[in-house]
Write a protein that holds these residues in place. Sequence first.
Motif, mmCIF file in Angstrom:
data_model
loop_
_atom_site.group_PDB
_atom_site.id
_atom_site.type_symbol
_atom_site.label_atom_id
_atom_site.label_comp_id
_atom_site.label_asym_id
_atom_site.label_seq_id
_atom_site.Cartn_x
_atom_site.Cartn_y
_atom_site.Cartn_z
ATOM 1 N N GLY A 250 0.834 -1.198 0.000
ATOM 2 C CA GLY A 250 0.000 0.000 0.000
ATOM 3 C C GLY A 250 0.870 1.250 0.000
ATOM 4 N N SER A 251 0.560 2.176 0.870
ATOM 5 C CA SER A 251 1.315 3.420 0.912
ATOM 6 C C SER A 251 2.687 3.199 1.552
ATOM 7 C CB SER A 251 0.548 4.489 1.699
ATOM 8 O OG SER A 251 0.431 4.121 3.062
ATOM 9 N N VAL A 252 3.646 3.967 1.080
ATOM 10 C CA VAL A 252 4.998 3.957 1.643
ATOM 11 C C VAL A 252 5.373 5.405 1.928
ATOM 12 C CG1 VAL A 252 7.428 3.464 1.225
ATOM 13 C CG2 VAL A 252 5.684 1.868 0.425
ATOM 14 N N ARG A 253 5.588 5.716 3.188
ATOM 15 C CA ARG A 253 5.957 7.076 3.583
ATOM 16 C C ARG A 253 7.324 7.040 4.267
ATOM 17 N NH1 ARG A 253 0.467 6.703 4.979
ATOM 18 N NH2 ARG A 253 -0.879 8.135 3.807
ATOM 19 N N LEU A 254 8.208 7.878 3.754
ATOM 20 C CA LEU A 254 9.553 7.994 4.332
ATOM 21 C C LEU A 254 9.794 9.452 4.704
ATOM 22 C CD1 LEU A 254 11.570 5.897 1.703
ATOM 23 C CD2 LEU A 254 10.748 5.120 3.918
ATOM 24 N N ARG A 255 10.520 9.666 5.789
ATOM 25 C CA ARG A 255 10.877 11.024 6.170
ATOM 26 C C ARG A 255 12.223 11.002 6.869
ATOM 27 N NH1 ARG A 255 6.843 12.908 10.953
ATOM 28 N NH2 ARG A 255 7.619 14.901 10.167
ATOM 29 N N TRP A 256 12.948 12.105 6.683
ATOM 30 C CA TRP A 256 14.220 12.282 7.365
ATOM 31 C C TRP A 256 13.976 12.949 8.712
ATOM 32 C CZ3 TRP A 256 18.730 10.256 5.875
ATOM 33 C CH2 TRP A 256 18.912 9.911 4.525
ATOM 34 N N ILE A 257 14.589 12.424 9.754
ATOM 35 C CA ILE A 257 14.644 13.092 11.053
ATOM 36 C C ILE A 257 16.117 13.214 11.389
ATOM 37 C CG2 ILE A 257 14.028 12.999 13.485
ATOM 38 C CD1 ILE A 257 11.557 11.431 12.743
ATOM 39 N N GLY A 258 16.660 14.407 11.170
ATOM 40 C CA GLY A 258 18.106 14.571 11.256
ATOM 41 C C GLY A 258 18.748 13.855 10.086
ATOM 42 N N HIS A 259 19.699 12.968 10.366
ATOM 43 C CA HIS A 259 20.326 12.214 9.281
ATOM 44 C C HIS A 259 19.930 10.745 9.332
ATOM 45 C CE1 HIS A 259 23.205 12.834 12.663
ATOM 46 N NE2 HIS A 259 23.289 11.520 12.607
ATOM 47 N N ALA A 260 18.721 10.473 9.845
ATOM 48 C CA ALA A 260 18.193 9.105 9.870
ATOM 49 C C ALA A 260 16.816 9.074 9.222
ATOM 50 C CB ALA A 260 18.109 8.579 11.308
ATOM 51 N N LEU A 261 16.525 7.989 8.516
ATOM 52 C CA LEU A 261 15.222 7.814 7.871
ATOM 53 C C LEU A 261 14.265 7.065 8.796
ATOM 54 C CD1 LEU A 261 16.013 6.768 4.174
ATOM 55 C CD2 LEU A 261 14.610 8.717 4.880
ATOM 56 N N HIS A 262 12.988 7.443 8.726
ATOM 57 C CA HIS A 262 11.919 6.718 9.398
ATOM 58 C C HIS A 262 10.862 6.372 8.347
ATOM 59 C CE1 HIS A 262 12.906 7.567 13.775
ATOM 60 N NE2 HIS A 262 13.826 8.232 13.097
#
Length: 325
Positions: free
Chosen positions: A252-264
């Motif tokens: 289904g959906s795939v959401r990625l975001r950067w928090i500092g220099h790490a991905l969530h």
Amino acid sequence: MVQRITHAVTPHSHDTAGKTDTALETSSRGMRVLAVSFAVLMVTAAVQAVIVAASGSVALLGDTLHNLADALTAVPLAIAFSLGRRAATRRYTYGYGRAEDLAGIVIVALIAVSAALAGYEAVTRLLDPQEIRAVGWVAGAALIGFAGNEWVARYRIKVGKEIGSAALVADGLHARTDGFTSLAVLLGAGGAALGLPLADPVVGLLITVAICFVLRDAAREIYRRLMDAVDPALVDAAERILTSVNGVRRVGSVRLRWIGHALHAEVEILVPHDMSVITAHGVAVEAEHRLIHELPRLRAATVHTDPDGPADADHHATLTTHRPH
């Protein structure tokens, strides 16, 4: 069996010790880059300051101040890296990694100030050309400034890209703008040696234009990070990883975001509707595990499992009115 059932009702959020160690190591690398680049730029500025006193070059004075300002941009970044190591709290539930983005805004502002100062000095010297003493020493100081800034720029940009820090990349671009300013001083000194006093301000205006292009790139990088933009190739890679997990019918959906220099990551997968809860949970855990260990710089993932079928079933009917259209 009790342990499996207990684990089945826990959230599918996976944060391994290995990933935590990696995050700490990337922060440590960032701090090392800042310390080394700070030392290099301070030495560069000190050497230039001595020659400024001997030559009276206003252009070199401006370049020296730019290098000093560039060295000091390490301060907000160092604070951001230090904050990023702090644990999440009930108020800052994702931790303090976004402090790097705030530092990036400060750096972009400093690049803009550098461009404005360079342009102002160029116009001022165009209207009132200044004689430069000890041209050879000024040219040498300009070369030192350019070499120091370019070395720092490459170092910051390289490590910034490797650890996923947009702020460190922007800081590297800032160092490159100061290198351009040093180059303007060098070319201006060369023009003065050839009896062309207007060469210095004309080249200064051209370098100001170059700094504006660097400003655009840095601002775009920080803007995208603030807007939670990611490289589409990362989304494609996440989808490929999820699709390859045994038991996943569709993604289904795939959401990625950067928090500092790490991905969530927050993702949805669809599994057979007649699969048991425990089996479906096992598929979700495997999907998490694969994502975290195969997607570069991904520190944590939350996997939501949906049943695929029957054809006439709407498993989210009660949420329809609450979802954005």
